[in-house]
Design an enzyme around this catalytic site. Structure first.
Site, PDB file in Angstrom:
ATOM      1  N   ILE A  65       0.898  -1.157   0.000  1.00 60.24           N
ATOM      2  CA  ILE A  65       0.000   0.000   0.000  1.00 60.24           C
ATOM      3  C   ILE A  65       0.937   1.207   0.000  1.00 60.24           C
ATOM      4  CG2 ILE A  65      -0.147  -0.135   2.524  1.00 60.24           C
ATOM      5  CD1 ILE A  65      -2.928   0.868   2.487  1.00 60.24           C
ATOM      6  N   SER A  66       0.672   2.193  -0.857  1.00 57.04           N
ATOM      7  CA  SER A  66       1.584   3.338  -0.982  1.00 57.04           C
ATOM      8  C   SER A  66       1.669   4.134   0.313  1.00 57.04           C
ATOM      9  CB  SER A  66       1.120   4.286  -2.089  1.00 57.04           C
ATOM     10  OG  SER A  66       1.058   3.611  -3.312  1.00 57.04           O
ATOM     11  N   GLN A  67       2.773   4.842   0.447  1.00 58.95           N
ATOM     12  CA  GLN A  67       2.993   5.795   1.546  1.00 58.95           C
ATOM     13  C   GLN A  67       1.822   6.807   1.555  1.00 58.95           C
ATOM     14  OE1 GLN A  67       6.357   7.963   0.293  1.00 58.95           O
ATOM     15  NE2 GLN A  67       6.648   9.093   2.184  1.00 58.95           N
TER      16      GLN A  67
END
Ligand code: SAH
Length: 218
Positions: A65-67
């Site tokens: 999951i992206s930052q």
């Protein structure tokens, strides 16, 4: 008696303040939607304690999951209006789709791994985000049965922007996606105006690969 505020809620407020506002995210609709979306619910139990860290977090099957900052930046750059229909390619954990559900009228997520698609849909349902549907399939081909889309966003990087996305983008539409090989990627925006498309660079980024017919072959 004072209401109990969870540990995660405090961390979410801190993320908004320091990682997002502090780094220049100004879109109040994006900030509000992220304030209302419990990121920890989309992360497998063994990594949940990392939910609000300033970095990508594993979601299983080798994906991340992206930052939070990158999610916010992409959503801000997408310039979503409440009546928009949005395609979310590589919907993964469903976190970004859940935020999109607060910003747009209808959200269509497409994910390559059936297990991620199934898990994400369960969480989205629990949170009552009923305007999101999740499909399993190759998102490099878009989702022709639901096209056209006002906005297309993608959380994985292919060699270039798939032609199918440009074809399925409505007039006045915008795509925000990373592109490029694993080592050097650029977050770009593609705008479709009067049938012509223009590309612009946003910033260098690192994402997992977009694997499919109009992405990387593997
Ligand atoms: N926005 C997601 C990020 C997930 S990471 C989130 O909030 O969790 C990117 C996802 O893209 C991964 O789940 C990966 O399986 C998926 N993916 C890669 N290639 C794909 C393709 N061709 N079609 C659909 N999903 C793809």
């Amino acid at each position: 008696m004072a209401e109990a505020v969870s540990h995660f809620e405090i961390q979410r407020q801190q993320m908004l303040q320091w990682q997002l506002r502090g780094r220049g995210i100004r879109d109040e609709r994006v900030l509000a939607a992220m304030a209302q979306t419990p990121r920890e619910r989309f992360i497998p139990a063994e990594f949940r304690h990392l939910a609000y860290e300033d970095r990508p977090v594993p979601i299983g099957l080798g994906q991340t999951i992206s930052q939070p900052y990158i999610v916010a930046l992409m959503l801000q750059e997408l310039r979503i209006e409440p009546h928009h229909r949005v395609l979310d390619v590589g919907s993964g954990s469903g976190y970004q789709a859940a935020i999109l559900a607060k910003l747009a009228s209808e959200v269509f997520g497409i994910e390559r791994f059936p297990e991620l698609a199934r898990r994400s849909l369960a969480v989205l349902k629990e949170l009552g985000r009923g305007n999101v549907s999740i499909y399993t399939g190759d998102g490099t081909l878009g989702l022709s049965e639901q096209a056209p889309f006002d906005r297309i966003i993608c959380g994985a990087a292919g060699p270039d922007v798939p032609k199918a996305w440009v074809e399925q983008l409505a007039e006045g539409g915008r795509i925000v996606t990373p592109t490029g090989p694993p080592e050097v990627q650029m977050l770009i925006a593609v705008d479709k105006v009067g049938g012509t498309t223009t590309k612009s660079d946003i910033c260098p980024v690192t994402f997992v690969p977009l694997i499919g017919q109009q992405g990387w072959q593997r």
